[in-house]
Design a protein around this motif. Sequence first.
Motif, PDB file in Angstrom:
ATOM      1  N   MET A  95      -6.096 -41.358  17.300  1.00  0.00           N
ATOM      2  CA  MET A  95      -5.799 -42.208  16.141  1.00  0.00           C
ATOM      3  C   MET A  95      -4.416 -42.861  16.268  1.00  0.00           C
ATOM      4  O   MET A  95      -4.220 -44.013  15.883  1.00  0.00           O
ATOM      5  N   CYS A 100     -12.070 -49.716  11.021  1.00  0.00           N
ATOM      6  CA  CYS A 100     -11.311 -48.463  10.859  1.00  0.00           C
ATOM      7  C   CYS A 100     -11.590 -47.895   9.468  1.00  0.00           C
ATOM      8  O   CYS A 100     -11.885 -46.710   9.304  1.00  0.00           O
ATOM      9  N   CYS A 116     -14.884 -46.033   8.493  1.00  0.00           N
ATOM     10  CA  CYS A 116     -14.961 -44.612   8.850  1.00  0.00           C
ATOM     11  C   CYS A 116     -13.993 -43.780   7.995  1.00  0.00           C
ATOM     12  O   CYS A 116     -14.352 -42.718   7.505  1.00  0.00           O
ATOM     13  N   HIS A 117     -12.792 -44.279   7.806  1.00  0.00           N
ATOM     14  CA  HIS A 117     -11.811 -43.516   7.023  1.00  0.00           C
ATOM     15  C   HIS A 117     -12.314 -43.247   5.609  1.00  0.00           C
ATOM     16  O   HIS A 117     -12.102 -42.174   5.064  1.00  0.00           O
ATOM     17  N   ARG A 129     -12.023 -39.554   6.348  1.00  0.00           N
ATOM     18  CA  ARG A 129     -10.615 -39.158   6.371  1.00  0.00           C
ATOM     19  C   ARG A 129     -10.266 -38.495   5.057  1.00  0.00           C
ATOM     20  O   ARG A 129     -10.400 -39.107   4.000  1.00  0.00           O
TER      21      ARG A 129
END
Length: 134
Positions: free
Chosen positions: A37, A125, A128-129, A133
């Motif tokens: 990352m 990005c 997915c985060h 995340r």
Amino acid sequence: MRVLLVGLMIGLISGALLGAMGYRTVRQWYLHPEAVMTLLQTNLAGLKGQQEAGQCVGQPLALRLFRLEAVSSEIVDAFLAPGAEDERFADLARKLEATVARLRMNPPTDCAGLERARAEIGQACKACHDLYRG
Ligand code: HEC
């Protein structure tokens, strides 16, 4: 008695060695996701820096896109311990990789194009985060 002691020593030493090896392996798994990352972040920030400097075409841009694509291809290996599978996660990683690959093969031709490219990568990005995340 002696045999017992020798056996005990061998057991202790090999136990310590195996433990140390296991610890290193687990530690590497633990560090790998952050490393990947960080590299993505660095190269995406690099694109922003280039845009701000007005360098929106050419070799440095190609290099950033190339690196982003390569590191994207490593996300799944970095996050999932061997044997684990998560199709949705893998799919989101592939989407980022495909987005970057397309941009690398068809790179921006001006700063507005680079702005759009960065936004597209950022979206991949974020997709997915938003889900993974914590
Ligand atoms: C397929 C999923 C996925 C994609 C795609 C993805 N990330 Fe991540 N990212 C994660 C997850 C999951 C975490 C949280 C990791 C953790 O907390 O251990 C994370 C954490 C991070 C972090 C914080 C790392 C840290 O030190 O804690 C940064 C920075 C980051 N991502 C940048 C990016 C950038 C930039 C992109 C796109 C170029 C991207 N990520 C694409 C899944 C993804």
